[in-house]
Design a protein around this motif. Structure first.
Motif, PDB file in Angstrom:
ATOM      1  N   SER A 176      -8.590  -8.081  -8.533  1.00  0.00           N
ATOM      2  CA  SER A 176      -7.620  -7.532  -7.586  1.00  0.00           C
ATOM      3  C   SER A 176      -7.728  -6.021  -7.508  1.00  0.00           C
ATOM      4  O   SER A 176      -8.313  -5.358  -8.366  1.00  0.00           O
ATOM      5  CB  SER A 176      -6.194  -7.918  -7.988  1.00  0.00           C
TER       6      SER A 176
ATOM      7  N   GLU B 189       0.953  -4.773  -1.192  1.00  0.00           N
ATOM      8  CA  GLU B 189       1.044  -4.290  -2.568  1.00  0.00           C
ATOM      9  C   GLU B 189      -0.184  -4.650  -3.400  1.00  0.00           C
ATOM     10  O   GLU B 189      -0.484  -3.984  -4.384  1.00  0.00           O
ATOM     11  CB  GLU B 189       2.285  -4.886  -3.259  1.00  0.00           C
ATOM     12  N   ARG B 190      -0.884  -5.714  -2.972  1.00  0.00           N
ATOM     13  CA  ARG B 190      -1.985  -6.232  -3.792  1.00  0.00           C
ATOM     14  C   ARG B 190      -2.948  -7.001  -2.907  1.00  0.00           C
ATOM     15  O   ARG B 190      -2.541  -7.752  -2.022  1.00  0.00           O
ATOM     16  CB  ARG B 190      -1.400  -7.144  -4.875  1.00  0.00           C
TER      17      ARG B 190
ATOM     18  N   LEU C  84      -4.688  -3.056  -6.630  1.00  0.00           N
ATOM     19  CA  LEU C  84      -3.283  -2.798  -6.355  1.00  0.00           C
ATOM     20  C   LEU C  84      -3.142  -1.567  -5.465  1.00  0.00           C
ATOM     21  O   LEU C  84      -4.025  -0.705  -5.438  1.00  0.00           O
ATOM     22  CB  LEU C  84      -2.510  -2.590  -7.655  1.00  0.00           C
ATOM     23  N   LYS C  85      -2.025  -1.488  -4.759  1.00  0.00           N
ATOM     24  CA  LYS C  85      -1.822  -0.388  -3.819  1.00  0.00           C
ATOM     25  C   LYS C  85      -1.954   0.969  -4.501  1.00  0.00           C
ATOM     26  O   LYS C  85      -2.626   1.864  -3.975  1.00  0.00           O
ATOM     27  CB  LYS C  85      -0.453  -0.503  -3.151  1.00  0.00           C
TER      28      LYS C  85
ATOM     29  N   GLU D 270      -6.110  -9.628  -3.476  1.00  0.00           N
ATOM     30  CA  GLU D 270      -6.758 -10.455  -4.500  1.00  0.00           C
ATOM     31  C   GLU D 270      -8.099 -10.965  -3.999  1.00  0.00           C
ATOM     32  O   GLU D 270      -8.291 -11.172  -2.797  1.00  0.00           O
ATOM     33  CB  GLU D 270      -5.853 -11.636  -4.869  1.00  0.00           C
TER      34      GLU D 270
ATOM     35  N   THR E 285       1.377  -9.719  -0.203  1.00  0.00           N
ATOM     36  CA  THR E 285       0.035  -9.818  -0.765  1.00  0.00           C
ATOM     37  C   THR E 285      -0.848 -10.654   0.154  1.00  0.00           C
ATOM     38  O   THR E 285      -0.359 -11.407   1.007  1.00  0.00           O
ATOM     39  CB  THR E 285       0.042 -10.480  -2.156  1.00  0.00           C
TER      40      THR E 285
END
Length: 198
Positions: free
Chosen positions: A179, A134-135, A181-182, A137, A98
């Motif tokens: 956020s 994956e993320r 996310l993928k 933020e 991340t």
């Protein structure tokens, strides 16, 4: 996450914007903003208002880069060839795959012009499609309505408010957390954002 991709040859660009790694000499391009547009950092945890603060702001960015926490960019508007501001990847966490995207500011002449969406498209594409995170933020002062609206407009989901979570130049602040996310990126956020920069 391949951290070797964060190197001084990393350039993100499209027809509208060029983003390259921030260099020490770039202080000369940034100082006019700090002197002439001090309100750009009203909601910033680290103000760059005034020459002394801008020099500290840039030095902190380089210190964070050295530790592997951050990777700062300087932004150029290709329509004018002029420096428009800065942004960075930060809180880079390979163990969790991340990172955060922030410390973003633009001179007033570049706000509301679509430049930010172009930058975010480039950065998010790199994060999700090259780094494979994956993320991603985002955080902001919960009172910064303009910044929050901008983050929502690029497809961010609001997660909540961290109450009094950090020291601010005057007292403490509540921080809003958002956020992408993928799976959200590939399931529609990318397409939506691409449609906004055309």
């Amino acid at each position: 996450m391949n951290l070797s991709l964060f190197n001084n040859t990393l350039v993100l660009e499209n027809d509208r914007v060029l983003m390259r790694p921030l260099e020490p000499k770039d202080i000369n391009l940034l100082l006019p903003f700090s002197i002439n547009e001090p309100t750009l950092w009203t909601y910033s945890l680290l103000s760059a208002s005034g020459e002394m603060n801008m020099r500290r702001y840039v030095n902190v960015a380089f210190q964070k880069k050295e530790t592997g926490d951050s990777f700062p960019f300087i932004i150029f508007d290709k329509a004018t060839g002029q420096c428009a501001g800065t942004t960075r990847f930060y809180d880079i966490q390979p163990q969790h795959n991340t990172l955060q995207l922030g410390y973003t500011w633009y001179g007033k002449n570049y706000q509301g012009t679509g430049l930010n969406k172009n930058c975010k498209l480039l950065m998010l594409t790199f994060a999700f499609e090259t780094l494979g995170v994956e993320r991603v933020e985002f955080r902001a002062d919960a009172a910064n309505e303009r910044s929050i609206a901008a983050m929502k407009s690029i497809g961010c989901t609001v997660e909540g408010i961290l109450r009094s979570n950090c020291a601010a130049p005057e007292g403490r602040r509540d921080s809003i957390v958002l956020s992408i996310l993928k799976e959200e990126w590939f399931d529609g956020v990318r397409e939506m954002l691409e449609s906004k920069v055309k």
